[in-house]
Design a protein around this motif. Structure first.
Motif, mmCIF file in Angstrom:
data_model
loop_
_atom_site.group_PDB
_atom_site.id
_atom_site.type_symbol
_atom_site.label_atom_id
_atom_site.label_comp_id
_atom_site.label_asym_id
_atom_site.label_seq_id
_atom_site.Cartn_x
_atom_site.Cartn_y
_atom_site.Cartn_z
ATOM 1 N N UNK A 222 6.366 48.836 -28.006
ATOM 2 C CA UNK A 222 7.260 48.431 -26.918
ATOM 3 C C UNK A 222 7.863 47.065 -27.212
ATOM 4 N N UNK A 223 7.045 46.122 -27.654
ATOM 5 C CA UNK A 223 7.547 44.778 -27.964
ATOM 6 C C UNK A 223 8.600 44.832 -29.076
ATOM 7 N N UNK A 224 8.369 45.625 -30.106
ATOM 8 C CA UNK A 224 9.339 45.753 -31.192
ATOM 9 C C UNK A 224 10.635 46.385 -30.687
ATOM 10 N N UNK B 192 4.057 53.567 -19.740
ATOM 11 C CA UNK B 192 2.977 54.080 -20.591
ATOM 12 C C UNK B 192 1.950 52.987 -20.870
ATOM 13 N N UNK B 193 2.430 51.789 -21.181
ATOM 14 C CA UNK B 193 1.512 50.682 -21.461
ATOM 15 C C UNK B 193 0.660 50.368 -20.235
ATOM 16 N N UNK B 194 1.258 50.367 -19.065
ATOM 17 C CA UNK B 194 0.505 50.094 -17.845
ATOM 18 C C UNK B 194 -0.515 51.191 -17.573
ATOM 19 N N UNK C 188 9.673 52.089 -21.861
ATOM 20 C CA UNK C 188 10.130 51.236 -20.762
ATOM 21 C C UNK C 188 10.347 52.009 -19.466
ATOM 22 N N UNK C 189 10.242 53.314 -19.518
ATOM 23 C CA UNK C 189 10.566 54.138 -18.362
ATOM 24 C C UNK C 189 9.303 54.406 -17.539
#
Length: 160
Positions: free
Chosen positions: A142-144, A120-122, A111-112
């Protein structure tokens, strides 16, 4: 985001960042605000480049994981370039098992954002990384993590 409320995600991200900053402030390896004026001070989330950074940037990912396991608190601190170790290994195309090892140690890093405001996902979804399995792992993990933190938040609200 699977029905996630922006306010909840913002609250979780803020609480995560605050907890990470507090942990760093309380870390005995940090520089105390009461240190003498000749001692260099640093922001609670920024750190000098050290062996973990050098290992991430050089592609020595196994060594990066070893350093991260020895000092997991470093995983929530940005380096001088405003990047977390997770961001650095992603930028340098680390294998998914290396990313997994870092995320398992400190899942809140998902989330950071980096200095450009990207998580990181982006980073993975914008074409920086061309690995669908890695992107799926980052999203699912991330969702979990968000679901578990949301449940904790809801529980704490019920207890109030």
């Amino acid at each position: 985001m699977g029905g996630a409320k922006k306010e909840d995600l913002d609250a979780i991200a803020a609480a995560t960042a605050a907890a990470a900053a507090a942990e760093i402030d309380n870390d005995s390896g940090g520089i105390s605000p009461s240190a003498s004026s000749s001692t260099r001070t640093r922001s609670p989330r920024a750190r000098d480049e050290g062996p973990l950074d050098r290992a991430c940037v050089s592609g020595n990912f196994d060594k990066a994981v070893r350093f991260a396991r020895e000092s997991p608190e470093l995983l929530v601190e940005t380096n001088a370039q405003g990047m977390l170790p997770l961001h650095e290994v992603l930028r340098h195309d680390a294998p998914i098992d290396i990313v997994r090892a870092l995320v398992e140690l400190r899942p809140e890093t998902l989330l950071m954002p980096n200095k450009y405001g990207r998580t990181a996902e982006q980073m993975a979804s914008n074409g920086t990384i061309q690995n669908a399995a890695l992107l799926q792992y980052l999203r699912e993990t991330k969702d979990a993590y968000v679901r578990s933190k949301r449940a904790e938040l809801e529980e704490s609200r019920r207890d109030e």
